[in-house]
Design a protein around this motif. Structure first.
Motif, short mmCIF file in Angstrom:
data_model
loop_
_atom_site.label_atom_id
_atom_site.label_comp_id
_atom_site.label_asym_id
_atom_site.label_seq_id
_atom_site.Cartn_x
_atom_site.Cartn_y
_atom_site.Cartn_z
N LEU A 82 0.59 -1.06 0.05
CA LEU A 82 0.06 -0.11 -0.23
C LEU A 82 0.82 1.48 0.13
CD1 LEU A 82 -2.62 -1.05 2.51
CD2 LEU A 82 -3.26 -0.44 0.13
N ALA A 83 2.10 1.25 0.76
CA ALA A 83 2.85 2.30 0.83
C ALA A 83 3.49 2.66 -0.47
CB ALA A 83 3.89 2.22 2.05
N GLU A 84 3.94 1.53 -1.04
CA GLU A 84 4.50 1.70 -2.47
C GLU A 84 3.70 2.14 -3.56
OE1 GLU A 84 7.70 -1.20 -4.78
OE2 GLU A 84 7.49 -1.79 -2.79
N ALA A 85 2.42 1.70 -3.19
CA ALA A 85 1.27 2.14 -4.25
C ALA A 85 0.94 3.54 -4.18
CB ALA A 85 0.36 1.25 -4.33
N GLU A 161 -9.34 -12.79 -14.17
CA GLU A 161 -9.79 -12.25 -15.18
C GLU A 161 -10.06 -10.67 -15.03
OE1 GLU A 161 -13.74 -14.22 -15.82
OE2 GLU A 161 -12.54 -16.05 -16.23
N VAL A 162 -10.14 -10.07 -13.83
CA VAL A 162 -10.50 -8.72 -13.74
C VAL A 162 -9.32 -8.04 -12.89
CG1 VAL A 162 -12.97 -9.00 -14.05
CG2 VAL A 162 -12.00 -9.68 -11.84
N ARG A 163 -8.32 -8.48 -12.54
CA ARG A 163 -7.56 -8.06 -11.27
C ARG A 163 -6.94 -6.69 -12.16
NH1 ARG A 163 -2.05 -11.01 -10.27
NH2 ARG A 163 -1.69 -9.21 -9.34
N GLY A 164 -6.67 -5.77 -11.18
CA GLY A 164 -6.06 -4.44 -11.82
C GLY A 164 -6.98 -3.39 -12.86
N GLU A 176 -21.07 0.59 -6.46
CA GLU A 176 -19.65 0.72 -5.91
C GLU A 176 -18.83 0.56 -7.10
OE1 GLU A 176 -19.26 1.22 -2.74
OE2 GLU A 176 -20.94 0.12 -1.60
N ARG A 177 -17.54 1.46 -6.89
CA ARG A 177 -16.47 1.13 -7.70
C ARG A 177 -15.50 -0.04 -6.82
NH1 ARG A 177 -13.33 5.63 -9.97
NH2 ARG A 177 -13.44 6.20 -7.64
N LEU A 178 -14.86 -0.93 -7.59
CA LEU A 178 -13.98 -1.94 -7.26
C LEU A 178 -12.87 -2.33 -7.93
CD1 LEU A 178 -17.29 -3.19 -7.35
CD2 LEU A 178 -16.41 -4.53 -5.45
N VAL A 179 -11.78 -2.53 -7.24
CA VAL A 179 -10.66 -2.95 -8.04
C VAL A 179 -9.96 -4.24 -7.46
CG1 VAL A 179 -8.11 -2.38 -8.34
CG2 VAL A 179 -9.71 -0.59 -8.52
N ALA A 207 -5.86 1.19 -8.21
CA ALA A 207 -6.74 1.66 -7.22
C ALA A 207 -6.48 3.32 -6.71
CB ALA A 207 -6.83 0.83 -6.01
N ALA A 208 -5.40 3.27 -6.47
CA ALA A 208 -4.91 4.81 -5.98
C ALA A 208 -5.09 5.79 -6.89
CB ALA A 208 -3.39 4.90 -5.69
N GLN A 209 -5.02 5.41 -8.31
CA GLN A 209 -5.11 6.39 -9.35
C GLN A 209 -6.78 6.86 -9.55
OE1 GLN A 209 -2.97 4.65 -12.66
NE2 GLN A 209 -1.17 5.40 -11.53
#
Ligand code: SF4
Length: 211
Positions: A82-85, A161-164, A176-179, A207-209
């Protein structure tokens, strides 16, 4: 006699009182049999004002002993990612789809081995997650692994199939918005641990963006 179809946390969920009331009530949940062998309920942690909710599978051995989510090795790896992202931990609320640790144990005092919760147990525990979502109202949900994905998005969910990607879905009556991404414990188990870790960080950057 109660059957698996009767498993539900719903009667234990208070309809007012905020996160503190939810946490206190969840400590006494008997909505499914998982409370019998676990040490305690491991409820979500973080502020009601958090912008991001991270949803994992269930507490692990350390979480079960300490009563807090993501305090074991997977949690430490997640904090680093999380910190790196570029995500601020103060802006996150962390929880699990299932609030009690499910495990097998060959003999008393032997190591407790994580066992994945069943769809029935996930469904039983769903009212707690729904209540957390209603109170925190996150801008974004980070879905950590297949169990969290199935609990939130249905049994056809496949993380690969949906990651990222940023998904938009109605969940418990709210848009909702989900990553989705992998669970940090999958990174710890991966043969190519560095590659798996980089993949997790890359998804968390998405997610951060998206915030
Ligand atoms: S796993 Fe969930 S539904 Fe089952 S007893 Fe624990 S808190 Fe209640």
């Amino acid at each position: 006699m109660a059957t698996e179809d009767d498993y539900t946390a719903q009667p234990f969920v208070p309809d007012h009182g905020g996160l503190a009331a939810l946490r206190e009530a969840a400590a006494g949940c008997r909505g499914c049999p998982l409370h019998r062998n676990a040490t305690q309920t491991v409820f979500g942690a973080g502020k009601a004002t958090a912008r991001v909710m991270l949803v994992g599978e269930q507490p692990g051995d350390q979480e079960d002993r300490q009563g807090r989510p993501f305090v074991g090795p997977a949690g430490k790896l997640l904090d680093r990612a999380l910190a790196e992202a570029g995500m601020d931990p103060a802006d996150t609320y962390v929880t699990n789809a299932v609030k009690h640790f499910k495990f097998t144990q060959a003999e008393p005092r032997k190591r407790r081995i994580h066992k994945a919760p069943t769809l029935r147990e996930m469904t039983a525990c769903g009212p707690w997650l729904a209540a957390e979502l209603a109170l925190v109202e996150p801008e974004l949900i980070v879905v950590l692994g297949a169990t969290a994905g199935k609990a939130l998005l249905g049994s056809s969910f496949r993380v690969t199939e949906v990651r990222g990607t940023v998904l938009e879905r109605e969940i418990h009556g709210r848009p909702e918005r989900l990553v989705p991404t992998v669970h940090p414990s999958a990174v710890l188990r991966a043969e190519d641990r560095e590659g798996a870790y980089r993949g997790l960080v890359s998804d968390l950057k998405t997610a951060a963006q998206a915030l």
